[in-house]
Design a protein around this motif. Structure first.
Motif, short mmCIF file in Angstrom:
data_model
loop_
_atom_site.label_atom_id
_atom_site.label_comp_id
_atom_site.label_asym_id
_atom_site.label_seq_id
_atom_site.Cartn_x
_atom_site.Cartn_y
_atom_site.Cartn_z
N LYS A 130 -10.42 19.44 0.60
CA LYS A 130 -11.74 19.98 0.28
C LYS A 130 -12.84 19.03 0.74
N LYS A 131 -12.64 17.75 0.49
CA LYS A 131 -13.61 16.74 0.93
C LYS A 131 -13.70 16.73 2.46
N PHE A 132 -12.56 16.80 3.12
CA PHE A 132 -12.52 16.82 4.58
C PHE A 132 -13.27 18.03 5.13
N ILE B 173 -10.76 28.48 8.38
CA ILE B 173 -9.49 27.89 7.96
C ILE B 173 -8.39 28.88 8.33
N ASP B 174 -7.42 28.43 9.09
CA ASP B 174 -6.28 29.24 9.49
C ASP B 174 -5.07 28.64 8.78
N CYS B 175 -4.52 29.34 7.82
CA CYS B 175 -3.48 28.74 6.98
C CYS B 175 -2.14 29.44 7.15
N HIS B 176 -1.09 28.64 7.11
CA HIS B 176 0.27 29.13 7.31
C HIS B 176 1.23 28.40 6.38
N VAL C 126 -1.41 28.94 0.52
CA VAL C 126 -2.07 28.98 -0.79
C VAL C 126 -3.22 27.97 -0.83
N LEU C 127 -2.94 26.73 -0.36
CA LEU C 127 -3.99 25.72 -0.35
C LEU C 127 -5.17 26.16 0.51
N GLY C 128 -4.86 26.70 1.68
CA GLY C 128 -5.92 27.15 2.59
C GLY C 128 -6.79 28.24 1.99
N ARG C 129 -6.17 29.19 1.32
CA ARG C 129 -6.94 30.29 0.71
C ARG C 129 -7.80 29.78 -0.45
N LEU C 130 -7.24 28.90 -1.26
CA LEU C 130 -8.02 28.33 -2.35
C LEU C 130 -9.19 27.48 -1.81
N LEU C 131 -8.91 26.73 -0.75
CA LEU C 131 -9.96 25.91 -0.14
C LEU C 131 -11.06 26.78 0.47
N MET D 78 -21.33 24.60 17.58
CA MET D 78 -19.92 24.75 17.88
C MET D 78 -19.17 25.03 16.58
N LYS D 79 -18.35 26.07 16.61
CA LYS D 79 -17.52 26.40 15.46
C LYS D 79 -16.37 25.40 15.36
N LYS D 80 -15.96 25.16 14.12
CA LYS D 80 -14.84 24.26 13.85
C LYS D 80 -13.79 25.01 13.06
N ILE D 81 -12.53 24.85 13.48
CA ILE D 81 -11.43 25.54 12.81
C ILE D 81 -10.37 24.53 12.39
N LEU D 82 -9.82 24.75 11.21
CA LEU D 82 -8.77 23.90 10.66
C LEU D 82 -7.50 24.73 10.49
N PHE D 83 -6.42 24.30 11.16
CA PHE D 83 -5.11 24.92 10.99
C PHE D 83 -4.35 24.12 9.95
N ILE D 84 -3.90 24.78 8.88
CA ILE D 84 -3.16 24.10 7.81
C ILE D 84 -1.73 24.64 7.76
#
Length: 111
Positions: free
Chosen positions: A81-83, A92-95, A101-106, A1-7
């Motif tokens: 990053k640890k999470f 990672i879906d960042c907004h 910025v954090l999402g792209r760096l992560l 199963m894929k996992k996605i994080l929205f930031i």
């Protein structure tokens, strides 16, 4: 199963703009996580997460500051990053400016 994080910096953004995207990801069989501020530390206002709660996603409270010069964002970067590594997040879906910025760096540092 894929996992996605929205930031995002704050939960109202996820509630207002990402709710449909979260539902789509769930329909595709993804496990969805969100990371944003639940409490505005400058005003002590607690943001409502009711609509996000109704979607059944796992929330991760992070104290992202809107200022790019805040040293607290470095701590949030390390925490996220640890999470990401522990949960084995695939996407990672960042907004929002700082969340983006954090999402792209992560994404770059975690592969």
């Amino acid at each position: 199963m894929k996992k996605i994080l929205f930031i995002a910096s704050i939960y109202p953004f996820l509630d207002g703009f990402e709710k449909n995207n979260i539902k789509i990801c769930q329909q595709m069989g993804m496990k969805v996580y969100t990371a944003a501020n639940i409490l505005d530390t400058s005003t002590n206002i607690k943001y409502s997460t009711t609509n996000i709660d109704d979607l059944g996603v796992q929330k991760f409270n992070v104290d992202i500051h809107r200022s790019p010069f805040s040293l607290k964002n470095i701590m949030m970067y390390k925490k996220l990053k640890k999470f990401i590594k522990n949960e084995k997040i695939n996407i990672i879906d960042c907004h929002t400016p700082i969340g983006g910025v954090l999402g792209r760096l992560l994404g770059k540092s975690t592969g």
